[in-house]
Design a protein around this motif. Sequence first.
Motif, PDB file in Angstrom:
ATOM      1  N   PHE A 196       4.649   4.573  11.127  1.00  0.00           N
ATOM      2  CA  PHE A 196       3.408   4.426  10.213  1.00  0.00           C
ATOM      3  C   PHE A 196       2.436   4.955  11.181  1.00  0.00           C
ATOM      4  O   PHE A 196       1.438   5.668  10.769  1.00  0.00           O
ATOM      5  N   MET A 197       2.248   4.103  12.208  1.00  0.00           N
ATOM      6  CA  MET A 197       1.219   4.520  13.195  1.00  0.00           C
ATOM      7  C   MET A 197       1.133   5.950  13.708  1.00  0.00           C
ATOM      8  O   MET A 197       0.033   6.497  13.803  1.00  0.00           O
ATOM      9  N   SER A 198       2.139   6.624  13.863  1.00  0.00           N
ATOM     10  CA  SER A 198       2.219   8.112  14.445  1.00  0.00           C
ATOM     11  C   SER A 198       1.738   8.999  13.590  1.00  0.00           C
ATOM     12  O   SER A 198       1.233   9.721  14.010  1.00  0.00           O
ATOM     13  N   GLN A 199       1.721   8.692  12.142  1.00  0.00           N
ATOM     14  CA  GLN A 199       0.927   9.539  11.521  1.00  0.00           C
ATOM     15  C   GLN A 199      -0.561   9.722  11.965  1.00  0.00           C
ATOM     16  O   GLN A 199      -0.972  11.087  11.665  1.00  0.00           O
ATOM     17  N   THR A 200      -0.953   9.079  12.285  1.00  0.00           N
ATOM     18  CA  THR A 200      -2.551   8.896  12.675  1.00  0.00           C
ATOM     19  C   THR A 200      -2.748  10.101  13.802  1.00  0.00           C
ATOM     20  O   THR A 200      -3.980  10.427  14.154  1.00  0.00           O
ATOM     21  N   TYR A 201      -1.733  10.380  14.441  1.00  0.00           N
ATOM     22  CA  TYR A 201      -1.777  11.375  15.577  1.00  0.00           C
ATOM     23  C   TYR A 201      -1.108  12.574  15.389  1.00  0.00           C
ATOM     24  O   TYR A 201      -1.372  13.522  16.175  1.00  0.00           O
TER      25      TYR A 201
ATOM     26  N   SER B  99       7.171 -18.096   5.919  1.00  0.00           N
ATOM     27  CA  SER B  99       5.720 -17.729   6.249  1.00  0.00           C
ATOM     28  C   SER B  99       4.778 -18.839   5.938  1.00  0.00           C
ATOM     29  O   SER B  99       3.588 -18.777   6.118  1.00  0.00           O
ATOM     30  N   SER B 100       5.325 -20.184   5.965  1.00  0.00           N
ATOM     31  CA  SER B 100       4.435 -21.267   5.801  1.00  0.00           C
ATOM     32  C   SER B 100       3.319 -21.675   6.953  1.00  0.00           C
ATOM     33  O   SER B 100       2.445 -22.209   6.711  1.00  0.00           O
ATOM     34  N   GLY B 101       3.412 -20.895   7.912  1.00  0.00           N
ATOM     35  CA  GLY B 101       2.591 -21.366   9.042  1.00  0.00           C
ATOM     36  C   GLY B 101       1.591 -20.038   9.112  1.00  0.00           C
ATOM     37  O   GLY B 101       0.640 -19.943   9.901  1.00  0.00           O
ATOM     38  N   GLY B 102       1.513 -19.067   8.111  1.00  0.00           N
ATOM     39  CA  GLY B 102       0.633 -18.005   8.166  1.00  0.00           C
ATOM     40  C   GLY B 102       1.096 -16.751   8.218  1.00  0.00           C
ATOM     41  O   GLY B 102       2.414 -16.752   8.769  1.00  0.00           O
ATOM     42  N   VAL B 103       0.489 -15.505   7.563  1.00  0.00           N
ATOM     43  CA  VAL B 103       1.040 -14.278   7.652  1.00  0.00           C
ATOM     44  C   VAL B 103      -0.361 -13.453   8.079  1.00  0.00           C
ATOM     45  O   VAL B 103      -1.183 -13.573   7.986  1.00  0.00           O
ATOM     46  N   ARG B 104       0.100 -12.355   8.463  1.00  0.00           N
ATOM     47  CA  ARG B 104      -0.754 -11.380   8.782  1.00  0.00           C
ATOM     48  C   ARG B 104      -0.132  -9.913   8.182  1.00  0.00           C
ATOM     49  O   ARG B 104       0.630  -9.352   8.763  1.00  0.00           O
ATOM     50  N   GLN B 105      -0.979  -9.386   7.470  1.00  0.00           N
ATOM     51  CA  GLN B 105      -0.682  -8.051   6.723  1.00  0.00           C
ATOM     52  C   GLN B 105      -1.202  -6.719   7.693  1.00  0.00           C
ATOM     53  O   GLN B 105      -2.258  -7.034   8.406  1.00  0.00           O
ATOM     54  N   LEU B 106      -0.020  -6.124   8.339  1.00  0.00           N
ATOM     55  CA  LEU B 106      -0.228  -5.090   9.156  1.00  0.00           C
ATOM     56  C   LEU B 106      -0.856  -3.584   8.565  1.00  0.00           C
ATOM     57  O   LEU B 106      -1.588  -3.010   8.971  1.00  0.00           O
ATOM     58  N   CYS B 107       0.185  -3.364   7.428  1.00  0.00           N
ATOM     59  CA  CYS B 107      -0.096  -1.931   6.726  1.00  0.00           C
ATOM     60  C   CYS B 107       0.270  -1.992   5.410  1.00  0.00           C
ATOM     61  O   CYS B 107       1.355  -2.929   5.343  1.00  0.00           O
TER      62      CYS B 107
ATOM     63  N   LEU C   3       9.457   7.590   7.289  1.00  0.00           N
ATOM     64  CA  LEU C   3       9.394   6.220   6.828  1.00  0.00           C
ATOM     65  C   LEU C   3       9.649   5.690   5.454  1.00  0.00           C
ATOM     66  O   LEU C   3      10.701   4.905   5.186  1.00  0.00           O
ATOM     67  N   ALA C   4       9.124   6.612   4.547  1.00  0.00           N
ATOM     68  CA  ALA C   4       9.433   6.385   3.159  1.00  0.00           C
ATOM     69  C   ALA C   4      10.977   6.784   2.937  1.00  0.00           C
ATOM     70  O   ALA C   4      11.609   6.199   2.162  1.00  0.00           O
ATOM     71  N   HIS C   5      11.573   7.706   3.689  1.00  0.00           N
ATOM     72  CA  HIS C   5      12.830   8.132   3.540  1.00  0.00           C
ATOM     73  C   HIS C   5      13.729   6.786   4.009  1.00  0.00           C
ATOM     74  O   HIS C   5      14.831   6.398   3.270  1.00  0.00           O
ATOM     75  N   LEU C   6      13.603   6.193   5.041  1.00  0.00           N
ATOM     76  CA  LEU C   6      14.305   4.945   5.616  1.00  0.00           C
ATOM     77  C   LEU C   6      13.983   3.942   4.599  1.00  0.00           C
ATOM     78  O   LEU C   6      14.935   3.209   4.382  1.00  0.00           O
ATOM     79  N   LEU C   7      12.959   3.735   4.264  1.00  0.00           N
ATOM     80  CA  LEU C   7      12.623   2.615   3.006  1.00  0.00           C
ATOM     81  C   LEU C   7      13.455   2.785   2.002  1.00  0.00           C
ATOM     82  O   LEU C   7      14.045   1.719   1.453  1.00  0.00           O
TER      83      LEU C   7
END
Length: 129
Positions: free
Chosen positions: A92-97, A31-39, A113-117
């Motif tokens: 994660f994103m499909s929960q919004t629908y 991650s030395s070039g940068g990170v982007r938090q998605l969710c 998702l939580a189960h897979l995690l």
Amino acid sequence: MKTFTVQFHEHDQADPMTVNKLSEQDFDTLSSGGVRQLCELDTNMGLFVFLDAEDGEGNESYHIIRYEEDREEPSDYYSLELKDFYDLIALFMSQTYIDDNDEEDSYGPVHHLAHLLFHIVDSGKDVIP
């Protein structure tokens, strides 16, 4: 960095997943070039932060960082292939629908998702990067 394979239950409808468990130093390099938090997703196993990153040469990588309760430092660093990372983010994103009229206790995409995690954490619990 150590690689392990996560085997899911047949009813999880997920193919086996190859996951890399990283040390803090491995993660810092990737991650030395940068990170982007998605969710992020808060579960009974901890807080999971999903992000993508670039190393110093511009190579992209896809990560999940887990923070256990009452700890300020990450407990686990995971790196996944883009396809697997995308599949988890899509849940994660499909929960919004989901229709707001659905029962709150119904098993939805975020629950899956939580189960897979859980399977990822459980499969990697004895892996030392």
